[in-house]
Each structure stands twice: as structure tokens, then as C-alpha cells.
Motif scaffolding. Structure first.
Motif, PDB file in Angstrom:
ATOM      1  N   SER A  16       0.831  -1.206   0.000  1.00 13.08           N
ATOM      2  CA  SER A  16       0.000   0.000   0.000  1.00 13.08           C
ATOM      3  C   SER A  16       0.864   1.254   0.000  1.00 13.08           C
ATOM      4  CB  SER A  16      -0.907   0.022   1.234  1.00 13.08           C
ATOM      5  OG  SER A  16      -1.808  -1.062   1.237  1.00 13.08           O
ATOM      6  N   LEU A  17       0.300   2.303  -0.550  1.00 14.75           N
ATOM      7  CA  LEU A  17       0.901   3.631  -0.505  1.00 14.75           C
ATOM      8  C   LEU A  17      -0.219   4.653  -0.396  1.00 14.75           C
ATOM      9  CD1 LEU A  17       3.673   3.799  -3.281  1.00 14.75           C
ATOM     10  CD2 LEU A  17       4.032   4.003  -0.817  1.00 14.75           C
ATOM     11  N   ARG A  18       0.079   5.792   0.212  1.00 17.85           N
ATOM     12  CA  ARG A  18      -0.861   6.904   0.197  1.00 17.85           C
ATOM     13  C   ARG A  18      -0.176   8.103  -0.441  1.00 17.85           C
ATOM     14  NH1 ARG A  18      -3.950  10.458   4.846  1.00 17.85           N
ATOM     15  NH2 ARG A  18      -1.843  11.315   5.131  1.00 17.85           N
ATOM     16  N   LEU A  19      -0.735   8.551  -1.551  1.00 16.75           N
ATOM     17  CA  LEU A  19      -0.245   9.749  -2.206  1.00 16.75           C
ATOM     18  C   LEU A  19      -0.963  10.963  -1.626  1.00 16.75           C
ATOM     19  CD1 LEU A  19      -0.146   8.592  -5.931  1.00 16.75           C
ATOM     20  CD2 LEU A  19       1.568   8.304  -4.134  1.00 16.75           C
ATOM     21  N   SER A  20      -0.232  12.048  -1.532  1.00 14.68           N
ATOM     22  CA  SER A  20      -0.786  13.307  -1.045  1.00 14.68           C
ATOM     23  C   SER A  20      -0.569  14.398  -2.080  1.00 14.68           C
ATOM     24  CB  SER A  20      -0.114  13.721   0.262  1.00 14.68           C
ATOM     25  OG  SER A  20      -0.279  12.750   1.267  1.00 14.68           O
ATOM     26  N   CYS A  21      -1.471  15.357  -2.106  1.00 16.51           N
ATOM     27  CA  CYS A  21      -1.338  16.486  -3.019  1.00 16.51           C
ATOM     28  C   CYS A  21      -1.759  17.747  -2.267  1.00 16.51           C
ATOM     29  CB  CYS A  21      -2.199  16.287  -4.246  1.00 16.51           C
ATOM     30  SG  CYS A  21      -2.079  17.616  -5.459  1.00 16.51           S
ATOM     31  N   ALA A  22      -0.821  18.662  -2.129  1.00 11.30           N
ATOM     32  CA  ALA A  22      -1.087  19.927  -1.445  1.00 11.30           C
ATOM     33  C   ALA A  22      -1.580  20.954  -2.453  1.00 11.30           C
ATOM     34  CB  ALA A  22       0.171  20.414  -0.754  1.00 11.30           C
ATOM     35  N   GLY A  32     -12.795  20.838  -8.237  1.00 12.96           N
ATOM     36  CA  GLY A  32     -12.779  19.384  -8.264  1.00 12.96           C
ATOM     37  C   GLY A  32     -11.334  18.936  -8.446  1.00 12.96           C
ATOM     38  N   LEU A  33     -11.022  17.759  -7.943  1.00 11.31           N
ATOM     39  CA  LEU A  33      -9.646  17.273  -7.943  1.00 11.31           C
ATOM     40  C   LEU A  33      -9.583  15.860  -8.486  1.00 11.31           C
ATOM     41  CD1 LEU A  33      -8.969  18.615  -4.386  1.00 11.31           C
ATOM     42  CD2 LEU A  33      -7.977  19.550  -6.464  1.00 11.31           C
ATOM     43  N   GLY A  34      -8.463  15.536  -9.098  1.00 10.78           N
ATOM     44  CA  GLY A  34      -8.319  14.207  -9.660  1.00 10.78           C
ATOM     45  C   GLY A  34      -6.892  13.705  -9.597  1.00 10.78           C
ATOM     46  N   TRP A  35      -6.775  12.406  -9.772  1.00  9.68           N
ATOM     47  CA  TRP A  35      -5.472  11.758  -9.902  1.00  9.68           C
ATOM     48  C   TRP A  35      -5.416  11.074 -11.269  1.00  9.68           C
ATOM     49  CZ3 TRP A  35      -1.396  12.235  -6.679  1.00  9.68           C
ATOM     50  CH2 TRP A  35      -1.640  12.698  -5.384  1.00  9.68           C
ATOM     51  N   PHE A  36      -4.268  11.211 -11.910  1.00 10.81           N
ATOM     52  CA  PHE A  36      -4.009  10.569 -13.192  1.00 10.81           C
ATOM     53  C   PHE A  36      -2.667   9.871 -13.094  1.00 10.81           C
ATOM     54  CE2 PHE A  36      -7.262  12.533 -15.975  1.00 10.81           C
ATOM     55  CZ  PHE A  36      -7.765  13.476 -15.090  1.00 10.81           C
ATOM     56  N   THR A  68      -8.676   4.641  -3.031  1.00 14.33           N
ATOM     57  CA  THR A  68      -9.676   5.536  -2.469  1.00 14.33           C
ATOM     58  C   THR A  68      -9.164   6.965  -2.524  1.00 14.33           C
ATOM     59  OG1 THR A  68     -10.445   3.813  -0.945  1.00 14.33           O
ATOM     60  CG2 THR A  68     -11.075   6.085  -0.455  1.00 14.33           C
ATOM     61  N   ILE A  69      -9.966   7.835  -3.117  1.00 12.31           N
ATOM     62  CA  ILE A  69      -9.617   9.258  -3.164  1.00 12.31           C
ATOM     63  C   ILE A  69     -10.367   9.980  -2.050  1.00 12.31           C
ATOM     64  CG2 ILE A  69     -11.437   9.844  -4.833  1.00 12.31           C
ATOM     65  CD1 ILE A  69      -9.464  11.870  -6.069  1.00 12.31           C
ATOM     66  N   SER A  70      -9.703  10.975  -1.450  1.00 10.51           N
ATOM     67  CA  SER A  70     -10.358  11.752  -0.398  1.00 10.51           C
ATOM     68  C   SER A  70      -9.766  13.157  -0.391  1.00 10.51           C
ATOM     69  CB  SER A  70     -10.170  11.085   0.969  1.00 10.51           C
ATOM     70  OG  SER A  70      -8.798  11.010   1.313  1.00 10.51           O
ATOM     71  N   ARG A  71     -10.465  14.061   0.284  1.00  7.78           N
ATOM     72  CA  ARG A  71      -9.956  15.423   0.393  1.00  7.78           C
ATOM     73  C   ARG A  71     -10.182  15.941   1.808  1.00  7.78           C
ATOM     74  NH1 ARG A  71     -12.723  18.823  -4.058  1.00  7.78           N
ATOM     75  NH2 ARG A  71     -11.813  20.605  -2.929  1.00  7.78           N
ATOM     76  N   ASP A  72      -9.289  16.816   2.244  1.00  4.09           N
ATOM     77  CA  ASP A  72      -9.344  17.383   3.588  1.00  4.09           C
ATOM     78  C   ASP A  72      -9.418  18.894   3.430  1.00  4.09           C
ATOM     79  OD1 ASP A  72      -8.804  18.449   6.128  1.00  4.09           O
ATOM     80  OD2 ASP A  72      -7.544  16.743   6.674  1.00  4.09           O
ATOM     81  N   ARG A  73     -10.590  19.469   3.674  1.00  6.00           N
ATOM     82  CA  ARG A  73     -10.794  20.910   3.468  1.00  6.00           C
ATOM     83  C   ARG A  73      -9.979  21.736   4.472  1.00  6.00           C
ATOM     84  NH1 ARG A  73     -15.617  21.989   0.454  1.00  6.00           N
ATOM     85  NH2 ARG A  73     -15.709  24.065   1.395  1.00  6.00           N
ATOM     86  N   ALA A  74      -9.775  21.212   5.640  1.00  6.00           N
ATOM     87  CA  ALA A  74      -9.024  21.961   6.658  1.00  6.00           C
ATOM     88  C   ALA A  74      -7.551  22.092   6.292  1.00  6.00           C
ATOM     89  CB  ALA A  74      -9.173  21.297   8.011  1.00  6.00           C
ATOM     90  N   ASN A  76      -6.400  21.606   2.978  1.00  6.16           N
ATOM     91  CA  ASN A  76      -6.238  21.824   1.532  1.00  6.16           C
ATOM     92  C   ASN A  76      -5.423  20.706   0.886  1.00  6.16           C
ATOM     93  OD1 ASN A  76      -7.656  24.169   1.926  1.00  6.16           O
ATOM     94  ND2 ASN A  76      -6.094  25.533   1.087  1.00  6.16           N
ATOM     95  N   MET A  77      -5.813  19.498   1.190  1.00  7.17           N
ATOM     96  CA  MET A  77      -5.089  18.335   0.700  1.00  7.17           C
ATOM     97  C   MET A  77      -6.044  17.369   0.007  1.00  7.17           C
ATOM     98  SD  MET A  77      -1.845  18.589   1.609  1.00  7.17           S
ATOM     99  CE  MET A  77      -1.234  16.895   1.565  1.00  7.17           C
ATOM    100  N   VAL A  78      -5.519  16.665  -0.977  1.00  6.34           N
ATOM    101  CA  VAL A  78      -6.230  15.550  -1.589  1.00  6.34           C
ATOM    102  C   VAL A  78      -5.317  14.334  -1.523  1.00  6.34           C
ATOM    103  CG1 VAL A  78      -5.473  16.165  -3.921  1.00  6.34           C
ATOM    104  CG2 VAL A  78      -7.502  14.736  -3.611  1.00  6.34           C
ATOM    105  N   TYR A  79      -5.927  13.183  -1.267  1.00  2.00           N
ATOM    106  CA  TYR A  79      -5.165  11.961  -1.049  1.00  2.00           C
ATOM    107  C   TYR A  79      -5.617  10.867  -2.004  1.00  2.00           C
ATOM    108  CZ  TYR A  79      -4.318  14.368   3.387  1.00  2.00           C
ATOM    109  OH  TYR A  79      -3.986  15.287   4.351  1.00  2.00           O
TER     110      TYR A  79
END
Length: 118
Positions: A16-22, A32-36, A68-74, A76-79
Motif C-alpha cells: 500500500s501507498l498513500r499519495l498526497s497532493c497539497a 474538483g480534484l483528480g489523480w491521473f 480511495t480518493i479523499s480530500r481534507d478541506r481543513a 487543503n489536501m487531496v489523497y
């Protein structure tokens, strides 16, 4: 808008890995946010997307049930949580943003390398 992806690495198959995007520069909740991903010698392909509110999530068939994609509004991250990784998941992963959550993605991060060993 600026996007900074991180979290890639080398993992064995099944791992497993978790990618993060600031996200920075604009109102996070307006995008809207996406991963490619792009594998060597292949075109860039869609992996997952999440709408502005985080309610709607879409996945490519190849990753459904594993990613699984998710976002954290507090923050400003998408995972992108990636489980049960397969060698065919090896690629450079990019996060992207689109204003209003519709239309083309107009802002792209720099990419993070994911390598899955067999």
C-alpha cells in the motif's frame, strides 16, 4: 493554483501507498480534484476524481475497490490511498484540479513516481 504531489515510492506487489497532493493559491472548495497516471510508453490515464464537496467520487475500472480518493478541506489536501498494488500500477502519478469541478483539468502537479515490484 499550485499542486504539489508526494508520497510515491517502491513497494512490493500487494503493498500500500498513500499519495498526497497539497493545494494552494485559490479557494480549495471551488475545485474538483483528480489523480491521473502515466506509465512508461503509455498515454496519461484517469485514475480517480472527487468533486468539490467530496461527496462524489469516480474511479477507473482498473483501480475500483483498491484505491480511495479523499480530500481534507481543513488542510487543503487531496489523497489517494492505494491498496493491493499491482505491478501494472507502476507509473508517475499526477494530481490535477479543475475550477467548479467540471470540464477539463487545467492545473497539474509535478508527479510522483510509484513503482510496484513483482
Amino acid at each position: 493554483v499550485q499542486l504539489q504531489a508526494s508520497g510515491g515510492g517502491l513497494v512490493p506487489a500487494g503493498g500500500s501507498l498513500r499519495l498526497s497532493c497539497a493545494f494552494s493559491g485559490r479557494t480549495f472548495g471551488s475545485y474538483g480534484l483528480g489523480w491521473f497516471r502515466q506509465a512508461p510508453g503509455k498515454e496519461r490515464e484517469f485514475v480517480a476524481a472527487i468533486n468539490k464537496t467530496g461527496v462524489r467520487k469516480d474511479y477507473a475500472d482498473a483501480v475500483k475497490g483498491r484505491f480511495t480518493i479523499s480530500r481534507d478541506r481543513a488542510k487543503n489536501m487531496v489523497y489517494l490511498q492505494m491498496n493491493n498494488l499491482k505491478p501494472e500500477d507502476t507509473a508517475i502519478y499526477f494530481c490535477a484540479a479543475r475550477y467548479g469541478g467540471i470540464g477539463e483539468y487545467t492545473t497539474w502537479g509535478q508527479g510522483t513516481q510509484v513503482t510496484v515490484s513483482s
